[in-house]
Scaffold this motif. Sequence first.
Motif, PDB file in Angstrom:
ATOM      1  N   LYS A   9      20.083  -3.422  41.430  1.00 13.55           N
ATOM      2  CA  LYS A   9      18.830  -3.131  41.512  1.00 13.55           C
ATOM      3  C   LYS A   9      18.691  -1.882  42.390  1.00 13.55           C
ATOM      4  O   LYS A   9      18.105  -0.972  42.152  1.00 13.55           O
ATOM      5  N   SER A  10      19.162  -2.213  43.687  1.00 17.92           N
ATOM      6  CA  SER A  10      19.183  -1.262  44.585  1.00 17.92           C
ATOM      7  C   SER A  10      20.001   0.197  44.334  1.00 17.92           C
ATOM      8  O   SER A  10      19.720   1.130  44.671  1.00 17.92           O
ATOM      9  N   VAL A  11      21.056  -0.187  43.459  1.00 19.11           N
ATOM     10  CA  VAL A  11      22.076   0.977  43.235  1.00 19.11           C
ATOM     11  C   VAL A  11      21.307   1.674  42.097  1.00 19.11           C
ATOM     12  O   VAL A  11      21.401   2.988  42.096  1.00 19.11           O
ATOM     13  N   CYS A  12      20.764   1.008  41.355  1.00 19.85           N
ATOM     14  CA  CYS A  12      20.000   1.651  40.229  1.00 19.85           C
ATOM     15  C   CYS A  12      18.869   2.595  40.738  1.00 19.85           C
ATOM     16  O   CYS A  12      18.470   3.630  40.331  1.00 19.85           O
ATOM     17  N   LEU A  13      17.948   1.912  41.554  1.00 21.94           N
ATOM     18  CA  LEU A  13      16.955   2.761  42.222  1.00 21.94           C
ATOM     19  C   LEU A  13      17.307   3.767  42.927  1.00 21.94           C
ATOM     20  O   LEU A  13      16.844   5.136  42.987  1.00 21.94           O
ATOM     21  N   VAL A  17      16.770   8.021  41.972  1.00 15.60           N
ATOM     22  CA  VAL A  17      15.965   8.877  43.062  1.00 15.60           C
ATOM     23  C   VAL A  17      16.977  10.075  43.421  1.00 15.60           C
ATOM     24  O   VAL A  17      16.598  11.315  43.657  1.00 15.60           O
ATOM     25  N   LEU A  18      18.278   9.939  43.539  1.00  7.74           N
ATOM     26  CA  LEU A  18      19.064  11.116  43.788  1.00  7.74           C
ATOM     27  C   LEU A  18      19.412  11.727  42.713  1.00  7.74           C
ATOM     28  O   LEU A  18      19.455  13.151  42.551  1.00  7.74           O
ATOM     29  N   SER A  19      19.279  11.307  41.302  1.00 10.42           N
ATOM     30  CA  SER A  19      19.294  12.177  40.214  1.00 10.42           C
ATOM     31  C   SER A  19      17.998  12.730  39.609  1.00 10.42           C
ATOM     32  O   SER A  19      18.422  13.883  39.094  1.00 10.42           O
ATOM     33  N   ILE A  20      17.007  12.447  39.821  1.00 11.40           N
ATOM     34  CA  ILE A  20      16.118  13.157  39.599  1.00 11.40           C
ATOM     35  C   ILE A  20      15.748  14.418  40.034  1.00 11.40           C
ATOM     36  O   ILE A  20      15.558  15.339  39.090  1.00 11.40           O
ATOM     37  N   PRO A  21      15.898  14.761  41.145  1.00 11.34           N
ATOM     38  CA  PRO A  21      15.626  16.157  41.869  1.00 11.34           C
ATOM     39  C   PRO A  21      16.998  17.043  41.143  1.00 11.34           C
ATOM     40  O   PRO A  21      16.677  18.283  40.718  1.00 11.34           O
ATOM     41  N   VAL A  22      18.101  16.469  41.139  1.00  8.07           N
ATOM     42  CA  VAL A  22      19.328  17.404  40.579  1.00  8.07           C
ATOM     43  C   VAL A  22      18.943  17.584  38.990  1.00  8.07           C
ATOM     44  O   VAL A  22      19.032  18.796  38.670  1.00  8.07           O
ATOM     45  N   GLU A  23      18.456  16.625  38.360  1.00  7.51           N
ATOM     46  CA  GLU A  23      18.090  16.796  36.733  1.00  7.51           C
ATOM     47  C   GLU A  23      16.969  17.697  36.619  1.00  7.51           C
ATOM     48  O   GLU A  23      17.078  18.764  36.045  1.00  7.51           O
ATOM     49  N   CYS A  24      16.118  17.842  37.618  1.00  9.98           N
ATOM     50  CA  CYS A  24      15.072  18.894  37.845  1.00  9.98           C
ATOM     51  C   CYS A  24      15.168  20.318  37.911  1.00  9.98           C
ATOM     52  O   CYS A  24      15.051  21.060  37.351  1.00  9.98           O
ATOM     53  N   ALA A  25      16.167  20.301  38.790  1.00 13.90           N
ATOM     54  CA  ALA A  25      16.818  21.372  39.070  1.00 13.90           C
ATOM     55  C   ALA A  25      17.863  22.241  38.124  1.00 13.90           C
ATOM     56  O   ALA A  25      17.692  23.314  37.601  1.00 13.90           O
ATOM     57  N   MET A  26      18.593  21.291  37.411  1.00 14.13           N
ATOM     58  CA  MET A  26      19.089  21.652  36.178  1.00 14.13           C
ATOM     59  C   MET A  26      18.256  22.338  35.280  1.00 14.13           C
ATOM     60  O   MET A  26      18.541  23.428  34.411  1.00 14.13           O
ATOM     61  N   LEU A  50      27.482  11.789  38.614  1.00 17.07           N
ATOM     62  CA  LEU A  50      27.900  10.459  39.111  1.00 17.07           C
ATOM     63  C   LEU A  50      26.326   9.678  39.420  1.00 17.07           C
ATOM     64  O   LEU A  50      26.403   8.471  39.174  1.00 17.07           O
ATOM     65  N   PRO A  51      25.482  10.174  39.902  1.00 13.48           N
ATOM     66  CA  PRO A  51      24.112   9.559  40.305  1.00 13.48           C
ATOM     67  C   PRO A  51      23.730   8.954  38.962  1.00 13.48           C
ATOM     68  O   PRO A  51      23.097   7.858  38.693  1.00 13.48           O
ATOM     69  N   THR A  52      23.453   9.930  37.834  1.00 13.65           N
ATOM     70  CA  THR A  52      23.136   9.438  36.764  1.00 13.65           C
ATOM     71  C   THR A  52      23.678   8.560  35.856  1.00 13.65           C
ATOM     72  O   THR A  52      23.312   7.567  35.271  1.00 13.65           O
ATOM     73  N   ALA A  53      25.182   8.531  35.969  1.00 13.18           N
ATOM     74  CA  ALA A  53      26.232   7.548  35.482  1.00 13.18           C
ATOM     75  C   ALA A  53      25.794   6.234  36.055  1.00 13.18           C
ATOM     76  O   ALA A  53      25.787   5.129  35.502  1.00 13.18           O
ATOM     77  N   LEU A  54      25.891   6.291  37.650  1.00 16.57           N
ATOM     78  CA  LEU A  54      25.637   4.940  38.048  1.00 16.57           C
ATOM     79  C   LEU A  54      24.162   4.366  37.830  1.00 16.57           C
ATOM     80  O   LEU A  54      24.308   3.028  37.689  1.00 16.57           O
ATOM     81  N   PHE A  55      23.155   5.115  37.723  1.00 13.35           N
ATOM     82  CA  PHE A  55      21.858   4.734  37.235  1.00 13.35           C
ATOM     83  C   PHE A  55      21.982   4.042  35.943  1.00 13.35           C
ATOM     84  O   PHE A  55      21.487   2.645  35.587  1.00 13.35           O
ATOM     85  N   PHE A  56      22.363   4.407  34.928  1.00 11.46           N
ATOM     86  CA  PHE A  56      22.506   3.982  33.650  1.00 11.46           C
ATOM     87  C   PHE A  56      23.520   2.610  33.648  1.00 11.46           C
ATOM     88  O   PHE A  56      23.305   1.669  32.895  1.00 11.46           O
ATOM     89  N   ALA A  58      24.371   0.658  36.211  1.00 14.13           N
ATOM     90  CA  ALA A  58      23.558  -0.608  37.116  1.00 14.13           C
ATOM     91  C   ALA A  58      22.463  -0.836  36.203  1.00 14.13           C
ATOM     92  O   ALA A  58      22.192  -1.916  36.160  1.00 14.13           O
ATOM     93  N   GLY A  59      21.759  -0.092  35.706  1.00 10.69           N
ATOM     94  CA  GLY A  59      20.614  -0.445  34.795  1.00 10.69           C
ATOM     95  C   GLY A  59      20.879  -1.249  33.622  1.00 10.69           C
ATOM     96  O   GLY A  59      20.347  -1.998  33.522  1.00 10.69           O
ATOM     97  N   LEU A  60      21.879  -0.891  33.125  1.00  8.89           N
ATOM     98  CA  LEU A  60      22.290  -1.504  31.886  1.00  8.89           C
ATOM     99  C   LEU A  60      22.732  -3.112  32.373  1.00  8.89           C
ATOM    100  O   LEU A  60      22.429  -4.261  31.692  1.00  8.89           O
ATOM    101  N   PHE A  61      23.635  -3.292  33.411  1.00 14.24           N
ATOM    102  CA  PHE A  61      23.781  -4.690  33.955  1.00 14.24           C
ATOM    103  C   PHE A  61      22.802  -5.372  34.256  1.00 14.24           C
ATOM    104  O   PHE A  61      22.550  -6.642  34.245  1.00 14.24           O
ATOM    105  N   VAL A  62      21.582  -4.666  34.834  1.00 17.51           N
ATOM    106  CA  VAL A  62      20.572  -5.498  35.120  1.00 17.51           C
ATOM    107  C   VAL A  62      19.732  -5.814  34.068  1.00 17.51           C
ATOM    108  O   VAL A  62      19.221  -7.186  33.914  1.00 17.51           O
ATOM    109  N   LEU A  63      19.735  -5.060  33.151  1.00 17.75           N
ATOM    110  CA  LEU A  63      19.005  -5.423  31.658  1.00 17.75           C
ATOM    111  C   LEU A  63      19.772  -6.574  31.056  1.00 17.75           C
ATOM    112  O   LEU A  63      19.073  -7.511  30.465  1.00 17.75           O
ATOM    113  N   LEU A  64      21.097  -6.621  31.246  1.00 15.37           N
ATOM    114  CA  LEU A  64      21.919  -7.607  30.671  1.00 15.37           C
ATOM    115  C   LEU A  64      21.823  -8.958  31.128  1.00 15.37           C
ATOM    116  O   LEU A  64      22.507  -9.918  30.623  1.00 15.37           O
TER     117      LEU A  64
END
Length: 159
Positions: A9-13, A17-26, A50-56, A58-64
């Motif tokens: 959960k902490s990795v996902c969060l 947090v790291l990927s949102i600003p980068v995605e907005c800039a993109m 990398l942060p986007t992949a880690l989010f998905f 870690a999020g999938l593992f949390v969901l599972l």
Amino acid sequence: MATHVKLLKSVCLTALVLSIPVECAMIWTYVHPGETMDAAREIMVNLGTLPTALFFIAGLFVLLTKERIQRVLRPFGYAGQMALSNYLGQTFLVMTIIHFFHIQPMPLVQWLYLAIGIYVFQLVASTIWMRYFERGPMETVWRFMTYGRRRTKPATPAN
């Protein structure tokens, strides 16, 4: 995996947090095109991957960790256990449909609908098959060809 849910959960969060600003800039680079923005977009893609992949992941593992999600996704696991059978089956289905129904070139969206229909059929068929058998029919043939005999019990791991 349940022991690591807090870490996941902490990795996902953190990754979110790291990927949102980068995605907005993109997105900003797409809104304001130009040669400079093309270079900036490439940098944003490299930074955000990398942060986007880690989010998905870690999020999938949390969901599972949730039984309900596992139950919903179980048919995909069955289809994966029968990957060779499903691959050959979908090839056979498409070739048969094209031959007998004389399908002419059609828009890609119609091919998408056909592919989704075949995949849903395979999910249902795989789920039913795996209720009664340990592996798919072509996986059984492949295993027999590999070992030259029917294996009655699973191999023990090497120490």
